[in-house]
Design an enzyme around this catalytic site. Structure first.
Site, short mmCIF file in Angstrom:
data_model
loop_
_atom_site.label_atom_id
_atom_site.label_comp_id
_atom_site.label_asym_id
_atom_site.label_seq_id
_atom_site.Cartn_x
_atom_site.Cartn_y
_atom_site.Cartn_z
N GLY A 1 3.79 -6.32 -20.10
CA GLY A 1 4.49 -7.11 -18.78
C GLY A 1 4.37 -8.24 -18.69
O GLY A 1 4.21 -9.05 -19.59
N GLY B 1 1.92 -10.50 -17.58
CA GLY B 1 0.86 -11.30 -18.13
C GLY B 1 0.81 -11.45 -19.66
O GLY B 1 0.51 -12.34 -20.39
N ASP C 1 6.95 -1.80 -13.62
CA ASP C 1 7.01 -2.47 -12.30
C ASP C 1 8.61 -3.31 -12.17
O ASP C 1 8.99 -3.59 -10.98
CB ASP C 1 6.09 -3.54 -12.10
CG ASP C 1 4.58 -3.16 -12.17
OD1 ASP C 1 4.39 -1.82 -11.98
OD2 ASP C 1 3.64 -3.73 -12.37
N MET D 1 3.90 2.76 -7.39
CA MET D 1 3.03 1.54 -8.13
C MET D 1 4.22 0.41 -8.09
O MET D 1 5.26 0.57 -7.50
CB MET D 1 2.78 1.83 -9.45
CG MET D 1 1.56 2.59 -9.52
SD MET D 1 1.07 2.76 -11.53
CE MET D 1 -0.66 3.09 -11.31
N ALA E 1 14.86 8.74 0.84
CA ALA E 1 13.51 8.57 1.67
C ALA E 1 14.24 8.05 3.24
O ALA E 1 15.23 7.52 3.33
CB ALA E 1 12.73 7.56 1.27
N GLU F 1 2.84 -0.29 -3.48
CA GLU F 1 1.50 -0.49 -3.42
C GLU F 1 1.13 -1.77 -3.07
O GLU F 1 0.04 -1.98 -2.47
CB GLU F 1 0.85 -0.32 -5.04
CG GLU F 1 1.30 -1.11 -6.01
CD GLU F 1 0.25 -1.06 -7.24
OE1 GLU F 1 -0.99 -0.67 -7.31
OE2 GLU F 1 0.86 -1.43 -8.31
O1 F6P Z 1 1.87 -3.10 -14.12
C1 F6P Z 1 1.79 -1.74 -14.26
C2 F6P Z 1 0.94 -1.09 -13.45
O2 F6P Z 1 0.86 0.16 -13.32
C3 F6P Z 1 0.96 -1.70 -11.89
O3 F6P Z 1 2.15 -1.06 -11.28
C4 F6P Z 1 -0.20 -1.43 -11.28
O4 F6P Z 1 -0.57 -2.30 -10.11
C5 F6P Z 1 -1.36 -1.74 -12.34
O5 F6P Z 1 -0.53 -1.69 -13.54
C6 F6P Z 1 -2.48 -0.82 -12.39
O6 F6P Z 1 -3.40 -1.67 -13.70
P1 F6P Z 1 -4.67 -0.90 -14.49
O7 F6P Z 1 -3.91 -0.18 -15.37
O8 F6P Z 1 -5.18 -1.97 -15.04
O9 F6P Z 1 -5.27 -0.19 -13.42
#
Ligand code: F6P
Length: 327
Positions: A108, A110, A133, A175, A192, A228
Protein backbone atom coordinates in the site's frame (compact mmCIF):
# COMPACT_ATOMS: atom_id res chain seq x y z
CA UNK A 1 15.35 6.29 -13.39
CA UNK A 2 16.87 4.73 -16.49
CA UNK A 3 18.90 1.64 -15.59
CA UNK A 4 22.52 1.60 -16.68
CA UNK A 5 23.46 -1.87 -15.40
CA UNK A 6 22.21 -5.14 -16.91
CA UNK A 7 19.74 -6.81 -14.56
CA UNK A 8 20.53 -10.38 -13.56
CA UNK A 9 18.89 -10.77 -10.16
CA UNK A 10 15.62 -9.31 -8.92
CA UNK A 11 13.92 -9.66 -5.55
CA UNK A 12 10.24 -9.41 -4.75
CA UNK A 13 8.66 -8.50 -1.42
CA UNK A 14 5.18 -7.95 0.01
CA UNK A 15 4.73 -5.26 2.62
CA UNK A 16 2.01 -3.67 4.79
CA UNK A 17 -1.47 -5.18 5.05
CA UNK A 18 -1.85 -8.34 2.97
CA UNK A 19 -4.26 -8.15 0.04
CA UNK A 20 -5.89 -11.02 -1.88
CA UNK A 21 -4.04 -11.39 -5.17
CA UNK A 22 -0.55 -10.83 -3.76
CA UNK A 23 0.30 -14.47 -4.41
CA UNK A 24 -0.94 -14.33 -8.00
CA UNK A 25 1.31 -11.33 -8.47
CA UNK A 26 4.37 -13.02 -6.91
CA UNK A 27 3.77 -15.92 -9.30
CA UNK A 28 3.66 -13.54 -12.26
CA UNK A 29 6.86 -11.76 -11.19
CA UNK A 30 8.74 -15.03 -10.70
CA UNK A 31 7.66 -16.63 -13.95
CA UNK A 32 8.16 -13.48 -16.05
CA UNK A 33 11.57 -13.08 -14.44
CA UNK A 34 12.55 -16.67 -15.24
CA UNK A 35 11.43 -16.34 -18.86
CA UNK A 36 13.80 -13.34 -19.05
CA UNK A 37 16.66 -15.46 -17.61
CA UNK A 38 16.68 -13.61 -14.31
CA UNK A 39 17.45 -15.06 -10.92
CA UNK A 40 14.42 -14.27 -8.74
CA UNK A 41 14.64 -14.02 -4.95
CA UNK A 42 11.71 -13.77 -2.56
CA UNK A 43 12.22 -11.56 0.49
CA UNK A 44 10.49 -13.08 3.52
CA UNK A 45 8.69 -10.67 5.88
CA UNK A 46 8.56 -7.43 3.88
CA UNK A 47 11.05 -4.65 4.66
CA UNK A 48 11.93 -6.36 7.96
CA UNK A 49 13.11 -9.32 5.90
CA UNK A 50 15.10 -6.99 3.68
CA UNK A 51 16.88 -5.60 6.75
CA UNK A 52 17.54 -9.13 8.06
CA UNK A 53 18.52 -10.43 4.64
CA UNK A 54 16.03 -13.31 4.64
CA UNK A 55 16.03 -14.15 0.94
CA UNK A 56 15.15 -17.39 -0.84
CA UNK A 57 15.52 -18.21 -4.49
CA UNK A 58 12.21 -18.89 -6.22
CA UNK A 59 11.69 -21.24 -9.15
CA UNK A 60 8.63 -21.80 -11.31
CA UNK A 61 7.42 -24.70 -9.13
CA UNK A 62 7.77 -22.69 -5.91
CA UNK A 63 4.97 -20.46 -7.11
CA UNK A 64 2.74 -23.27 -8.42
CA UNK A 65 -0.68 -23.61 -6.77
CA UNK A 66 -0.53 -20.22 -5.03
CA UNK A 67 -2.63 -18.12 -7.41
CA UNK A 68 -5.88 -19.08 -5.67
CA UNK A 69 -4.58 -18.48 -2.15
CA UNK A 70 -5.21 -15.30 -0.16
CA UNK A 71 -2.50 -13.74 2.02
CA UNK A 72 1.11 -13.81 0.89
CA UNK A 73 3.50 -16.78 0.77
CA UNK A 74 6.34 -14.33 1.43
CA UNK A 75 4.80 -13.05 4.69
CA UNK A 76 4.39 -9.36 5.26
CA UNK A 77 5.02 -6.81 8.01
CA UNK A 78 4.68 -3.17 8.92
CA UNK A 79 8.32 -2.31 9.55
CA UNK A 80 9.13 0.54 11.95
CA UNK A 81 12.87 -0.10 11.48
CA UNK A 82 12.70 0.53 7.75
CA UNK A 83 11.27 4.02 8.33
CA UNK A 84 14.57 4.98 9.98
CA UNK A 85 17.70 5.86 7.93
CA UNK A 86 19.63 3.12 9.75
CA UNK A 87 17.10 0.50 8.70
CA UNK A 88 17.25 1.66 5.10
CA UNK A 89 21.07 1.60 5.15
CA UNK A 90 21.03 -1.97 6.47
CA UNK A 91 18.50 -3.00 3.81
CA UNK A 92 20.71 -1.55 1.07
CA UNK A 93 23.72 -3.38 2.51
CA UNK A 94 21.78 -6.67 2.34
CA UNK A 95 20.63 -5.90 -1.21
CA UNK A 96 24.24 -5.35 -2.31
CA UNK A 97 25.49 -8.43 -0.43
CA UNK A 98 22.96 -10.62 -2.22
CA UNK A 99 23.82 -9.00 -5.61
CA UNK A 100 20.21 -7.92 -6.08
CA UNK A 101 20.01 -5.54 -9.06
CA UNK A 102 16.39 -4.47 -8.66
CA UNK A 103 13.49 -4.87 -6.29
CA UNK A 104 9.76 -5.29 -6.86
CA UNK A 105 7.62 -4.10 -3.94
CA UNK A 106 3.96 -5.03 -3.54
CA UNK A 107 2.01 -3.06 -0.98
CA UNK A 108 0.00 0.00 0.00
CA UNK A 109 0.95 3.66 0.23
CA UNK A 110 3.43 3.27 3.15
CA UNK A 111 5.18 0.43 1.33
CA UNK A 112 5.39 2.40 -1.91
CA UNK A 113 6.84 5.37 0.01
CA UNK A 114 9.49 2.96 1.25
CA UNK A 115 10.12 1.88 -2.34
CA UNK A 116 10.62 5.51 -3.32
CA UNK A 117 13.15 5.96 -0.45
CA UNK A 118 15.19 3.04 -1.83
CA UNK A 119 15.02 4.34 -5.38
CA UNK A 120 16.31 7.74 -4.18
CA UNK A 121 19.27 5.96 -2.64
CA UNK A 122 20.17 4.22 -5.89
CA UNK A 123 18.29 0.91 -5.64
CA UNK A 124 16.19 0.33 -8.77
CA UNK A 125 12.62 -0.41 -7.66
CA UNK A 126 9.25 -1.01 -9.30
CA UNK A 127 6.19 -0.78 -7.05
CA UNK A 128 2.90 -2.65 -7.43
CA UNK A 129 -0.21 -1.27 -5.67
CA UNK A 130 -1.74 -3.94 -3.44
CA UNK A 131 -4.15 -2.75 -0.76
CA UNK A 132 -7.84 -3.34 -0.18
CA UNK A 133 -8.22 0.39 0.63
CA UNK A 134 -7.81 1.54 -3.00
CA UNK A 135 -6.28 4.77 -1.72
CA UNK A 136 -3.14 4.84 -3.88
CA UNK A 137 -2.61 7.72 -6.27
CA UNK A 138 -1.93 6.82 -9.91
CA UNK A 139 -4.00 3.66 -10.27
CA UNK A 140 -7.72 3.14 -10.80
CA UNK A 141 -7.57 -0.11 -8.84
CA UNK A 142 -5.23 -1.82 -6.42
CA UNK A 143 -4.79 -5.57 -6.10
CA UNK A 144 -7.19 -6.93 -3.46
CA UNK A 145 -9.98 -4.38 -3.73
CA UNK A 146 -12.31 -6.47 -5.87
CA UNK A 147 -12.03 -9.50 -3.59
CA UNK A 148 -12.61 -7.37 -0.49
CA UNK A 149 -15.72 -5.89 -2.09
CA UNK A 150 -17.03 -9.36 -2.89
CA UNK A 151 -16.44 -10.44 0.71
CA UNK A 152 -18.22 -7.36 2.05
CA UNK A 153 -21.19 -7.76 -0.29
CA UNK A 154 -21.53 -11.40 0.65
CA UNK A 155 -21.53 -10.50 4.36
CA UNK A 156 -24.09 -7.72 3.88
CA UNK A 157 -26.40 -9.96 1.87
CA UNK A 158 -26.45 -12.25 4.90
CA UNK A 159 -26.86 -9.42 7.40
CA UNK A 160 -29.81 -8.08 5.43
CA UNK A 161 -31.69 -11.34 5.98
CA UNK A 162 -31.57 -10.94 9.72
CA UNK A 163 -32.02 -7.14 9.59
CA UNK A 164 -35.23 -7.58 7.55
CA UNK A 165 -36.57 -10.32 9.76
CA UNK A 166 -36.33 -8.04 12.82
CA UNK A 167 -36.95 -4.69 11.05
CA UNK A 168 -33.62 -3.57 12.45
CA UNK A 169 -31.15 -0.96 11.34
CA UNK A 170 -27.68 -2.47 10.89
CA UNK A 171 -24.53 -0.41 11.24
CA UNK A 172 -21.78 -2.14 9.30
CA UNK A 173 -18.18 -0.97 9.47
CA UNK A 174 -15.91 -1.55 6.50
CA UNK A 175 -12.11 -1.12 6.39
CA UNK A 176 -10.35 1.49 4.30
CA UNK A 177 -8.30 3.54 6.76
CA UNK A 178 -8.86 7.22 5.79
CA UNK A 179 -10.56 6.38 2.49
CA UNK A 180 -14.30 5.89 1.95
CA UNK A 181 -13.78 3.93 -1.27
CA UNK A 182 -14.77 0.46 0.02
CA UNK A 183 -17.77 1.93 1.85
CA UNK A 184 -19.21 3.92 -1.08
CA UNK A 185 -18.72 1.10 -3.54
CA UNK A 186 -20.40 -1.22 -1.05
CA UNK A 187 -23.23 1.28 -0.67
CA UNK A 188 -24.00 0.91 -4.36
CA UNK A 189 -23.51 -2.82 -4.87
CA UNK A 190 -24.98 -4.01 -1.56
CA UNK A 191 -27.93 -1.61 -1.73
CA UNK A 192 -27.28 0.30 1.50
CA UNK A 193 -29.77 2.88 2.74
CA UNK A 194 -26.93 5.13 3.84
CA UNK A 195 -23.14 5.42 3.67
CA UNK A 196 -20.88 7.33 6.06
CA UNK A 197 -17.38 8.14 4.80
CA UNK A 198 -14.49 10.27 6.05
CA UNK A 199 -14.81 12.53 2.99
CA UNK A 200 -18.36 13.68 3.87
CA UNK A 201 -19.53 14.93 7.27
CA UNK A 202 -22.75 13.31 8.51
CA UNK A 203 -24.66 14.09 11.70
CA UNK A 204 -26.63 11.67 13.84
CA UNK A 205 -29.76 13.71 12.94
CA UNK A 206 -29.20 12.91 9.25
CA UNK A 207 -28.78 9.23 10.08
CA UNK A 208 -32.00 9.23 12.14
CA UNK A 209 -33.90 11.02 9.36
CA UNK A 210 -32.66 8.65 6.65
CA UNK A 211 -33.57 5.56 8.67
CA UNK A 212 -37.02 6.90 9.60
CA UNK A 213 -37.76 7.79 5.97
CA UNK A 214 -36.61 4.36 4.81
CA UNK A 215 -39.07 2.69 7.18
CA UNK A 216 -41.81 5.12 6.09
CA UNK A 217 -41.21 4.13 2.47
CA UNK A 218 -41.96 0.57 3.49
CA UNK A 219 -38.49 -0.86 3.95
CA UNK A 220 -38.12 -3.63 6.49
CA UNK A 221 -34.53 -2.84 7.34
CA UNK A 222 -31.89 -0.14 7.06
CA UNK A 223 -28.34 -0.98 6.07
CA UNK A 224 -25.89 1.76 7.04
CA UNK A 225 -22.35 1.23 5.81
CA UNK A 226 -19.70 3.15 7.73
CA UNK A 227 -16.08 3.47 6.64
CA UNK A 228 -13.62 2.89 9.47
CA UNK A 229 -12.27 6.44 9.07
CA UNK A 230 -15.72 8.11 9.21
CA UNK A 231 -16.68 10.55 11.96
CA UNK A 232 -18.66 9.55 13.94
CA UNK A 233 -17.26 6.03 13.80
CA UNK A 234 -19.60 3.05 13.66
CA UNK A 235 -19.06 2.36 17.36
CA UNK A 236 -19.70 5.99 18.33
CA UNK A 237 -22.79 6.10 16.17
CA UNK A 238 -24.15 2.90 17.70
CA UNK A 239 -23.73 4.41 21.20
CA UNK A 240 -25.33 7.72 20.11
CA UNK A 241 -28.35 5.94 18.64
CA UNK A 242 -28.69 3.84 21.76
CA UNK A 243 -28.63 6.94 24.01
CA UNK A 244 -31.01 8.94 21.82
CA UNK A 245 -33.84 6.40 21.75
CA UNK A 246 -34.70 7.09 18.11
CA UNK A 247 -37.48 4.56 17.94
CA UNK A 248 -35.70 1.85 15.98
CA UNK A 249 -33.50 -0.97 17.04
CA UNK A 250 -29.88 -1.17 15.78
CA UNK A 251 -27.12 -3.73 15.72
CA UNK A 252 -23.45 -3.09 15.03
CA UNK A 253 -21.25 -5.36 12.92
CA UNK A 254 -17.58 -4.61 12.38
CA UNK A 255 -16.51 -6.71 9.42
CA UNK A 256 -12.82 -6.36 10.30
CA UNK A 257 -10.03 -8.57 8.97
CA UNK A 258 -12.33 -10.97 7.15
CA UNK A 259 -12.18 -8.31 4.40
CA UNK A 260 -8.48 -8.98 3.83
CA UNK A 261 -8.65 -12.74 3.45
CA UNK A 262 -9.97 -15.32 1.06
CA UNK A 263 -9.49 -16.54 -2.48
CA UNK A 264 -8.73 -13.68 -4.85
CA UNK A 265 -11.51 -12.97 -7.33
CA UNK A 266 -11.05 -13.46 -11.09
CA UNK A 267 -10.52 -9.70 -11.50
CA UNK A 268 -7.86 -9.59 -8.81
CA UNK A 269 -6.02 -12.57 -10.27
CA UNK A 270 -6.04 -10.85 -13.64
CA UNK A 271 -4.89 -7.47 -12.30
CA UNK A 272 -2.19 -9.12 -10.18
CA UNK A 273 -0.93 -11.23 -13.09
CA UNK A 274 -0.82 -8.26 -15.46
CA UNK A 275 0.90 -5.99 -12.94
CA UNK A 276 3.48 -8.63 -11.97
CA UNK A 277 4.27 -9.25 -15.62
CA UNK A 278 4.51 -5.54 -16.39
CA UNK A 279 6.73 -4.78 -13.40
CA UNK A 280 9.38 -7.17 -14.75
CA UNK A 281 8.87 -5.84 -18.28
CA UNK A 282 9.51 -2.29 -17.04
CA UNK A 283 12.78 -3.38 -15.44
CA UNK A 284 13.83 -5.29 -18.57
CA UNK A 285 13.15 -2.15 -20.62
CA UNK A 286 15.46 -0.21 -18.28
CA UNK A 287 12.77 1.64 -16.31
CA UNK A 288 12.62 1.87 -12.52
CA UNK A 289 11.30 4.29 -9.92
CA UNK A 290 7.79 3.63 -11.15
CA UNK A 291 4.61 1.92 -10.02
CA UNK A 292 2.38 -0.21 -12.23
CA UNK A 293 -0.86 1.76 -12.46
CA UNK A 294 -4.17 0.71 -13.96
CA UNK A 295 -5.36 3.50 -16.23
CA UNK A 296 -8.64 2.50 -17.88
CA UNK A 297 -7.69 -0.96 -19.08
CA UNK A 298 -4.02 -0.23 -19.58
CA UNK A 299 -1.15 -0.86 -17.18
CA UNK A 300 1.09 2.20 -17.23
CA UNK A 301 4.27 3.29 -15.45
CA UNK A 302 3.53 5.99 -12.86
CA UNK A 303 6.58 7.66 -11.25
CA UNK A 304 6.87 6.61 -7.58
CA UNK A 305 7.67 10.25 -6.75
CA UNK A 306 4.18 11.20 -7.97
CA UNK A 307 2.57 8.31 -6.11
CA UNK A 308 4.11 9.29 -2.79
CA UNK A 309 3.52 13.03 -3.13
CA UNK A 310 -0.14 12.94 -4.20
CA UNK A 311 -3.34 12.01 -2.48
CA UNK A 312 -5.94 9.92 -4.31
CA UNK A 313 -9.26 11.74 -4.21
CA UNK A 314 -12.43 9.70 -3.91
CA UNK A 315 -14.90 10.40 -6.70
CA UNK A 316 -17.98 11.65 -4.86
CA UNK A 317 -20.09 10.48 -7.76
CA UNK A 318 -20.07 7.06 -6.09
CA UNK A 319 -21.55 8.64 -2.98
CA UNK A 320 -24.20 10.36 -5.05
CA UNK A 321 -25.12 7.15 -6.91
CA UNK A 322 -25.48 5.20 -3.66
CA UNK A 323 -27.80 7.92 -2.30
CA UNK A 324 -29.99 7.99 -5.42
CA UNK A 325 -30.27 4.20 -5.62
CA UNK A 326 -31.24 3.88 -1.96
CA UNK A 327 -34.83 5.02 -2.64
O1 F6P B 1 -4.48 -0.96 4.62
C1 F6P B 1 -5.26 -2.10 4.77
C2 F6P B 1 -5.92 -2.13 6.12
O2 F6P B 1 -6.66 -3.33 6.24
C3 F6P B 1 -6.78 -0.92 6.47
O3 F6P B 1 -8.05 -0.98 5.86
C4 F6P B 1 -6.80 -0.98 7.97
O4 F6P B 1 -7.03 0.31 8.51
C5 F6P B 1 -5.41 -1.43 8.29
O5 F6P B 1 -4.94 -2.13 7.15
C6 F6P B 1 -5.28 -2.32 9.48
O6 F6P B 1 -3.92 -2.52 9.70
P1 F6P B 1 -3.24 -3.65 10.57
O7 F6P B 1 -3.14 -4.88 9.72
O8 F6P B 1 -1.87 -3.10 10.86
O9 F6P B 1 -4.07 -3.84 11.78
Amino acid sequence: MGLSKKIETIAVLTSGGDAPGMNACIRAVVRTGLVNDLRVLGVEGGYEGLIRGTFKQLGARDVGGIMQRGGTILQTARSKNFREPNGQREAIRQINNASIDALIVLGGDGSLNGAQRLEEQGVPVVGIPASIDNDIYGTDMCIGVDTALNTIVDAIDKLRDTASSHSRAFLIETMGRESGFLAVQTGIIAGAEMVLIPEVETSIEEVAKTVEEAYRRGKTHAIIVIAEGAKPSATELAALIEESDLGFSTRLTILGYIQRGGKPSASDRMLASRMGYKAVEFLMAGTSGVMTGLNGNEIIAVPLSEVSSNHKELSLEYYQISKVLAR
